[in-house]
Design a protein around this motif. Structure first.
Motif, PDB file in Angstrom:
ATOM      1  N   TYR A  36       7.335  13.782  -7.807  1.00 33.36           N
ATOM      2  CA  TYR A  36       8.201  13.091  -8.773  1.00 33.36           C
ATOM      3  C   TYR A  36       8.361  13.936 -10.049  1.00 33.36           C
ATOM      4  O   TYR A  36       9.474  14.190 -10.513  1.00 33.36           O
ATOM      5  CB  TYR A  36       7.601  11.720  -9.114  1.00 33.36           C
ATOM      6  CG  TYR A  36       8.482  10.905 -10.032  1.00 33.36           C
ATOM      7  CD1 TYR A  36       9.441  10.047  -9.521  1.00 33.36           C
ATOM      8  CD2 TYR A  36       8.352  10.999 -11.420  1.00 33.36           C
ATOM      9  CE1 TYR A  36      10.262   9.307 -10.359  1.00 33.36           C
ATOM     10  CE2 TYR A  36       9.166  10.271 -12.270  1.00 33.36           C
ATOM     11  CZ  TYR A  36      10.116   9.428 -11.735  1.00 33.36           C
ATOM     12  OH  TYR A  36      10.925   8.713 -12.570  1.00 33.36           O
ATOM     13  N   SER A  72      11.192  13.986  -0.283  1.00 30.11           N
ATOM     14  CA  SER A  72      11.672  12.681  -0.762  1.00 30.11           C
ATOM     15  C   SER A  72      12.175  11.792   0.359  1.00 30.11           C
ATOM     16  O   SER A  72      12.455  10.616   0.136  1.00 30.11           O
ATOM     17  CB  SER A  72      12.798  12.866  -1.781  1.00 30.11           C
ATOM     18  OG  SER A  72      12.386  13.726  -2.803  1.00 30.11           O
ATOM     19  N   MET A  73      12.344  12.370   1.546  1.00 30.86           N
ATOM     20  CA  MET A  73      12.822  11.560   2.670  1.00 30.86           C
ATOM     21  C   MET A  73      11.651  10.752   3.222  1.00 30.86           C
ATOM     22  O   MET A  73      10.522  11.186   3.201  1.00 30.86           O
ATOM     23  CB  MET A  73      13.410  12.463   3.758  1.00 30.86           C
ATOM     24  CG  MET A  73      14.655  13.160   3.275  1.00 30.86           C
ATOM     25  SD  MET A  73      15.263  14.360   4.460  1.00 30.86           S
ATOM     26  CE  MET A  73      15.963  13.274   5.671  1.00 30.86           C
ATOM     27  N   GLY A  74      11.964   9.558   3.715  1.00 33.06           N
ATOM     28  CA  GLY A  74      10.887   8.728   4.220  1.00 33.06           C
ATOM     29  C   GLY A  74      10.381   7.822   3.118  1.00 33.06           C
ATOM     30  O   GLY A  74      10.883   7.855   1.985  1.00 33.06           O
ATOM     31  N   ASP A  75       9.354   7.105   3.430  1.00 31.13           N
ATOM     32  CA  ASP A  75       8.950   6.000   2.573  1.00 31.13           C
ATOM     33  C   ASP A  75       7.685   6.335   1.802  1.00 31.13           C
ATOM     34  O   ASP A  75       6.692   5.627   1.903  1.00 31.13           O
ATOM     35  CB  ASP A  75       8.718   4.773   3.480  1.00 31.13           C
ATOM     36  CG  ASP A  75       9.022   3.495   2.724  1.00 31.13           C
ATOM     37  OD1 ASP A  75       9.527   3.588   1.596  1.00 31.13           O
ATOM     38  OD2 ASP A  75       8.734   2.416   3.276  1.00 31.13           O
ATOM     39  N   ARG A  76       7.730   7.442   1.037  1.00 34.42           N
ATOM     40  CA  ARG A  76       6.510   7.820   0.353  1.00 34.42           C
ATOM     41  C   ARG A  76       6.634   7.597  -1.153  1.00 34.42           C
ATOM     42  O   ARG A  76       7.726   7.664  -1.705  1.00 34.42           O
ATOM     43  CB  ARG A  76       6.171   9.286   0.655  1.00 34.42           C
ATOM     44  CG  ARG A  76       5.544   9.443   2.030  1.00 34.42           C
ATOM     45  CD  ARG A  76       5.320  10.873   2.394  1.00 34.42           C
ATOM     46  NE  ARG A  76       6.590  11.570   2.599  1.00 34.42           N
ATOM     47  CZ  ARG A  76       6.687  12.769   3.143  1.00 34.42           C
ATOM     48  NH1 ARG A  76       5.606  13.424   3.506  1.00 34.42           N
ATOM     49  NH2 ARG A  76       7.865  13.333   3.315  1.00 34.42           N
ATOM     50  N   ASN A  77       5.505   7.361  -1.779  1.00 32.36           N
ATOM     51  CA  ASN A  77       5.489   7.194  -3.230  1.00 32.36           C
ATOM     52  C   ASN A  77       5.424   8.579  -3.876  1.00 32.36           C
ATOM     53  O   ASN A  77       4.389   9.227  -3.879  1.00 32.36           O
ATOM     54  CB  ASN A  77       4.280   6.345  -3.627  1.00 32.36           C
ATOM     55  CG  ASN A  77       4.228   6.131  -5.130  1.00 32.36           C
ATOM     56  OD1 ASN A  77       5.042   6.691  -5.877  1.00 32.36           O
ATOM     57  ND2 ASN A  77       3.290   5.334  -5.572  1.00 32.36           N
TER      58      ASN A  77
END
Ligand code: ADP
Length: 156
Positions: A36, A72-77
């Motif tokens: 991030y 950033s693809m997929g469901d990660r924090n």
């Protein structure tokens, strides 16, 4: 006398200009930074490649736009995801040095299909060679040099 072709002149000029005459300041983050924060840094610093360094500014890796898109693809924090997992790491980093001719560095950019090279100085720490990041050399630097040569010329 020796007959010089236009290509000889261009090779001589580009072979004489060193990275130290053309590079930009490095944009670096620490290895414990999140994906991030790497993305935020990419926007605020307006660069497409960020270098990851350890304490002392030693090169650990580089992260590109596509590396961060992929992460950033997929469901990660993304605030919890370390940039380390997304970067290309040493010893697989193609680098340049302040005294390298820009022509050689330009060939590295093309041959390895990357947009930027860390400019490094080799330092010995505890008997091991480390690469201290002192700049970045990008395709933009080459474009700027190209325009400068046309505008103001260069005396051999
Ligand atoms: P992008 O992926 O945004 O198009 P690049 O083409 O520069 O940017 O990067 C392609 C891949 O090469 C990425 O995985 C990146 O981590 C890696 N890379 C970028 N610069 C270097 C370098 N100097 N040495 C080694 N690998 C690099």
């Amino acid at each position: 006398y020796t007959h010089k072709t236009p290509s000889d002149y261009i090779a001589t000029i580009l072979g004489n200009i060193q990275i130290s005459d053309a590079h930009s300041l490095p944009v670096v983050i620490r290895e414990n930074c999140s994906v991030y924060n790497a993305i935020v840094t990419m926007f605020t610093e307006d660069v497409s490649t960020i270098m990851i360094v350890s304490e002392g500014g030693f090169l650990e890796g580089v992260v590109s736009r596509k590396d961060l898109l992929k992460a950033s693809m997929g469901d990660r924090n993304l605030t919890e995801l370390p940039v380390k997992v997304a970067m290309t790491r040493m010893p697989n980093i193609i680098v340049t040095t302040p005294d390298e001719p820009v022509l050689d560095a330009a060939k590295k950019l093309l041959n390895h299909q990357v947009d930027a090279l860390p400019v490094v100085k080799v330092v010995v720490v505890d008997k091991t060679e480390k690469l201290q990041v002192v700049g970045r050399f990008t395709k933009t630097n080459i474009t700027r040099l190209f325009v400068q040569l046309a505008d103001t010329g260069y005396s051999i």
